[in-house]
Design a protein around this motif. Structure first.
Motif, mmCIF file in Angstrom:
data_model
loop_
_atom_site.group_PDB
_atom_site.id
_atom_site.type_symbol
_atom_site.label_atom_id
_atom_site.label_comp_id
_atom_site.label_asym_id
_atom_site.label_seq_id
_atom_site.Cartn_x
_atom_site.Cartn_y
_atom_site.Cartn_z
ATOM 1 N N GLY A 63 35.366 24.812 33.991
ATOM 2 C CA GLY A 63 34.353 24.574 34.936
ATOM 3 C C GLY A 63 33.795 25.221 36.065
ATOM 4 O O GLY A 63 35.227 26.237 35.939
ATOM 5 N N SER A 64 33.418 25.044 36.888
ATOM 6 C CA SER A 64 32.854 26.515 37.807
ATOM 7 C C SER A 64 33.611 26.206 38.763
ATOM 8 O O SER A 64 34.373 27.078 39.527
ATOM 9 C CB SER A 64 31.503 25.691 37.796
ATOM 10 O OG SER A 64 31.595 24.338 38.537
ATOM 11 N N GLY A 65 34.493 25.395 39.251
ATOM 12 C CA GLY A 65 35.386 25.133 40.165
ATOM 13 C C GLY A 65 36.498 25.934 39.963
ATOM 14 O O GLY A 65 36.794 26.696 40.868
ATOM 15 N N LYS A 66 37.016 25.689 39.214
ATOM 16 C CA LYS A 66 38.683 26.618 38.699
ATOM 17 C C LYS A 66 38.085 28.126 38.713
ATOM 18 O O LYS A 66 38.632 28.547 38.364
ATOM 19 C CB LYS A 66 39.149 25.919 37.916
ATOM 20 C CG LYS A 66 40.400 26.528 37.461
ATOM 21 C CD LYS A 66 41.174 26.216 38.058
ATOM 22 C CE LYS A 66 41.667 25.242 38.520
ATOM 23 N NZ LYS A 66 43.380 24.957 38.956
ATOM 24 N N ALA A 67 36.724 28.187 37.768
ATOM 25 C CA ALA A 67 36.484 29.845 37.449
ATOM 26 C C ALA A 67 36.414 30.213 38.970
ATOM 27 O O ALA A 67 36.675 31.355 39.175
ATOM 28 C CB ALA A 67 34.894 29.820 36.879
ATOM 29 N N GLU A 72 38.518 34.519 43.084
ATOM 30 C CA GLU A 72 39.067 34.877 44.283
ATOM 31 C C GLU A 72 40.170 35.603 43.611
ATOM 32 O O GLU A 72 41.094 36.676 44.685
ATOM 33 C CB GLU A 72 39.057 33.516 44.828
ATOM 34 C CG GLU A 72 37.648 33.905 45.399
ATOM 35 C CD GLU A 72 37.676 31.880 46.548
ATOM 36 O OE1 GLU A 72 38.650 31.924 46.601
ATOM 37 O OE2 GLU A 72 36.422 31.445 46.782
ATOM 38 N N TYR A 73 41.740 34.821 43.503
ATOM 39 C CA TYR A 73 42.204 35.413 43.399
ATOM 40 C C TYR A 73 42.557 36.568 42.337
ATOM 41 O O TYR A 73 43.085 37.524 42.479
ATOM 42 C CB TYR A 73 43.635 34.206 41.803
ATOM 43 C CG TYR A 73 44.763 34.519 41.608
ATOM 44 C CD1 TYR A 73 46.134 34.358 42.868
ATOM 45 C CD2 TYR A 73 45.126 35.590 40.729
ATOM 46 C CE1 TYR A 73 47.671 34.805 42.412
ATOM 47 C CE2 TYR A 73 46.758 35.653 40.710
ATOM 48 C CZ TYR A 73 47.744 35.994 42.090
ATOM 49 O OH TYR A 73 48.546 36.453 41.365
ATOM 50 N N LYS A 75 40.681 38.991 42.640
ATOM 51 C CA LYS A 75 39.636 40.417 43.700
ATOM 52 C C LYS A 75 40.688 40.421 44.243
ATOM 53 O O LYS A 75 41.149 41.193 45.399
ATOM 54 C CB LYS A 75 38.613 39.995 43.851
ATOM 55 C CG LYS A 75 36.958 39.665 43.515
ATOM 56 C CD LYS A 75 36.384 39.696 44.125
ATOM 57 C CE LYS A 75 34.660 40.251 43.041
ATOM 58 N NZ LYS A 75 33.779 39.323 44.205
ATOM 59 N N GLU A 76 41.840 39.524 44.708
ATOM 60 C CA GLU A 76 42.804 39.823 45.866
ATOM 61 C C GLU A 76 43.925 40.477 45.337
ATOM 62 O O GLU A 76 44.776 40.862 46.531
ATOM 63 C CB GLU A 76 43.550 38.462 46.596
ATOM 64 C CG GLU A 76 42.107 37.624 47.167
ATOM 65 C CD GLU A 76 42.577 36.967 48.154
ATOM 66 O OE1 GLU A 76 43.261 35.746 47.551
ATOM 67 O OE2 GLU A 76 41.698 34.906 48.142
ATOM 68 N N ASN A 77 43.893 40.232 44.176
ATOM 69 C CA ASN A 77 45.615 40.934 43.298
ATOM 70 C C ASN A 77 44.832 41.934 42.408
ATOM 71 O O ASN A 77 46.214 42.618 42.145
ATOM 72 C CB ASN A 77 46.760 39.583 42.770
ATOM 73 C CG ASN A 77 46.874 38.405 43.748
ATOM 74 O OD1 ASN A 77 48.072 38.426 44.598
ATOM 75 N ND2 ASN A 77 45.745 37.581 44.244
ATOM 76 N N GLU A 78 44.016 42.311 42.204
ATOM 77 C CA GLU A 78 43.426 43.107 41.367
ATOM 78 C C GLU A 78 44.036 43.595 39.777
ATOM 79 O O GLU A 78 44.830 43.950 39.531
ATOM 80 C CB GLU A 78 43.889 44.466 41.621
ATOM 81 C CG GLU A 78 43.649 44.790 43.331
ATOM 82 C CD GLU A 78 44.267 46.160 44.056
ATOM 83 O OE1 GLU A 78 45.210 46.794 43.847
ATOM 84 O OE2 GLU A 78 43.185 47.049 44.747
ATOM 85 N N ILE A 79 43.669 42.039 39.767
ATOM 86 C CA ILE A 79 43.837 41.781 38.353
ATOM 87 C C ILE A 79 43.570 42.197 36.950
ATOM 88 O O ILE A 79 42.069 42.458 37.271
ATOM 89 C CB ILE A 79 44.308 40.011 37.732
ATOM 90 C CG1 ILE A 79 44.853 39.737 39.552
ATOM 91 C CG2 ILE A 79 44.630 39.315 36.294
ATOM 92 C CD1 ILE A 79 46.122 39.830 38.855
ATOM 93 N N GLU A 99 30.963 35.656 35.103
ATOM 94 C CA GLU A 99 31.341 34.917 36.664
ATOM 95 C C GLU A 99 32.483 35.859 36.878
ATOM 96 O O GLU A 99 32.482 35.680 38.598
ATOM 97 C CB GLU A 99 31.706 33.747 36.530
ATOM 98 C CG GLU A 99 32.279 32.987 37.001
ATOM 99 C CD GLU A 99 31.214 32.641 38.336
ATOM 100 O OE1 GLU A 99 31.539 32.047 39.234
ATOM 101 O OE2 GLU A 99 29.676 31.918 37.966
ATOM 102 N N ILE A 100 32.834 36.432 36.280
ATOM 103 C CA ILE A 100 34.301 36.940 36.852
ATOM 104 C C ILE A 100 35.166 38.479 36.665
ATOM 105 O O ILE A 100 34.935 38.769 37.949
ATOM 106 C CB ILE A 100 35.548 35.907 36.891
ATOM 107 C CG1 ILE A 100 35.756 34.489 36.120
ATOM 108 C CG2 ILE A 100 37.315 36.637 37.311
ATOM 109 C CD1 ILE A 100 36.790 33.881 35.839
ATOM 110 N N GLU A 101 33.461 38.620 36.481
ATOM 111 C CA GLU A 101 33.826 40.435 35.683
ATOM 112 C C GLU A 101 35.069 40.942 35.802
ATOM 113 O O GLU A 101 35.285 41.999 36.410
ATOM 114 C CB GLU A 101 32.956 40.901 37.387
ATOM 115 C CG GLU A 101 31.610 40.605 37.768
ATOM 116 C CD GLU A 101 31.053 40.989 39.295
ATOM 117 O OE1 GLU A 101 31.024 41.051 40.126
ATOM 118 O OE2 GLU A 101 29.418 40.959 39.106
#
Length: 408
Positions: A63-67, A72-73, A75-79, A99-101
């Motif tokens: 789903g788009s919301g969970k994606a 965001e997580y 990007k913040e944690n450099e995963i 979407e997440i790149e």
């Protein structure tokens, strides 16, 4: 002095979905296994994300919301890697990458990567490469245009052929080449199996990481690689074993796993031929694992898929040295769970009443080894006598271990 090696583990997160067919407890169990797979492949898991859905979303699986939350997580944690517990469709994979790149893997891709790391022989590497290309072909996107185009150039491209179409053609050609190569090796291996003579063949089967290679080493006194990781053994190993006065061939095969990729079942057909052509199966189970009953079911399902489920079998419940349970107090009236069942109580359940001979052992400490060896001897002897009724070298069983003790 040896230099200390530093292992650079990738930072990863896991993603799973709770559906009508998969409740929260089952998902937790699968995610635990997925984390072990990730560790085996060389990743450290930073966090798990779960989503409740009636069925997986057709566009992004979650789903788009969970994606967006995952993005965001990340990007913040450099995963650097996201691993999904189920196989993603080509469109889902493409949409998620857009979407997440970051690098997106599913369970199948992860298992294929571990197999690629573990393959030692040319045959195993060919099998893995074939499975990887079969998985990759429908999932080509712009991210995959690093493939070599040796056949490109004047006269070799069709009218208006794009880079991705060129990559697809190269992969199809490579798949055809690998299949031809495997056919040649299959013939060689079939000849090898025929040249092993008329000795009874036994094969160790079971879920991955249940101790098959450790048991192989203990029975054959050989040095097959064994490690507490998933798929430590990938290449099939055959050793001659003698129990009492009776010789037979023992094969250590690749471990099975739930949600085994169809590409692997197909490309590892010849490896599984060792199981198909065995006279006796020794099904090894990790009794210390919380979900060993599900693992037994997964192995039995795979045996049915390859039409090897009707063979004579011995059930060997291994790792009793690592077995533990939570003993309930006498005044505790809460319902008992699997965690409250002792080893002695387990032996009185379906395991002790199985239609197959059953034994509980420790391959590490060799506890109950005499009982297991006698059981294997009896089953091998039945097959041997039915095949060679007038063979005169069979006589009363004696224990090698006892004889060695008497000679000391």
């Amino acid at each position: 002095m040896l230099d200390k090696k530093e292992h650079n583990y990738e930072k990863a997160i896991l993603v799973g979905v709770i559906t009508q067919n998969q409740d929260e407890d089952k998902l937790t169990e699968y995610m635990d296994e997925l984390e072990f797979l990730a560790f085996t492949a060389g990743a450290t898991v930073q966090k798990r994300f779960t989503q409740k859905l009636t069925q997986p979303d057709s566009k992004t699986f979650i789903g788009s919301g969970k994606a967006q939350e995952i993005k965001e997580y990340v990007k913040e944690n450099e995963i650097g890697t996201i691993i999904f517990d189920d196989e993603l469709s080509p469109s889902q994979l493409k949409n998620l990458e857009k979407e997440i790149e970051v690098k997106i893997l599913d369970r199948t891709n992860l298992i294929l990567d571990i197999f690629a790391q573990r393959a030692q022989t040319s045959y195993a590497r060919t099998q893995v490469e074939l499975a990887q290309y079969q998985y990759l072909l429908p999932r080509l996107t712009r991210m995959w245009t690093h493939l070599e185009r040796q056949k490109g150039g004047i006269g070799m491209r069709g009218p208006g052929e794009t880079e991705i179409e060129t990559d697809r053609r190269i992969i199809r050609d490579r798949i055809t080449l690998l299949k031809d190569k495997l056919k040649t090796i299959d013939k060689q291996m079939a000849t090898q199996r025929n040249n092993r003579g008329k000795v009874v063949r036994a094969a160790l089967v079971g879920y991955t990481n249940v101790g098959k290679s450790t048991l192989m080493n203990a029975l054959s006194k050989s040095d097959v690689f064994a490690e507490n990781k998933l798929f430590a053994t990938l290449d099939t190993t055959v050793r001659k074993v003698v129990i009492g006065n009776l010789p037979f061939l023992l094969t250590d095969t690749v471990g099975f796993i739930r949600k085994l990729p169809t590409q692997l079942v197909e490309s590892f057909k010849s490896t599984l031929d060792e199981v198909r052509e065995a006279d006796l199966l020794i099904h090894v189970v990790d009794i210390s694992h919380e979900s060993f009953e599900d693992q037994v079911e997964s192995v039995n399902n795979t045996l049915m898929e390859i039409n090897a489920h009707q063979k004579p079998m011995i059930m060997v419940f291994n790792k009793i040295d690592d077995f533990s349970y939570d003993k309930k107090d006498e005044d505790d009236l809460t319902p008992s769970t699997k965690r409250n069942i002792s080893l002695e109580e387990w032996t009185k359940t379906w395991m002790g009443k199985s239609k197959y001979p059953t034994v509980f052992i420790s391959a590490l400490t060799k506890e109950n080894f005499p009982e297991m060896k006698k059981m294997i001897y009896d089953e091998v002897m039945k097959i041997h006598i039915s095949r060679f009724p007038y063979n005169d070298f069979l006589f009363e069983y004696f224990d090698n271990d006892e004889e060695e003790e008497n000679n000391d």
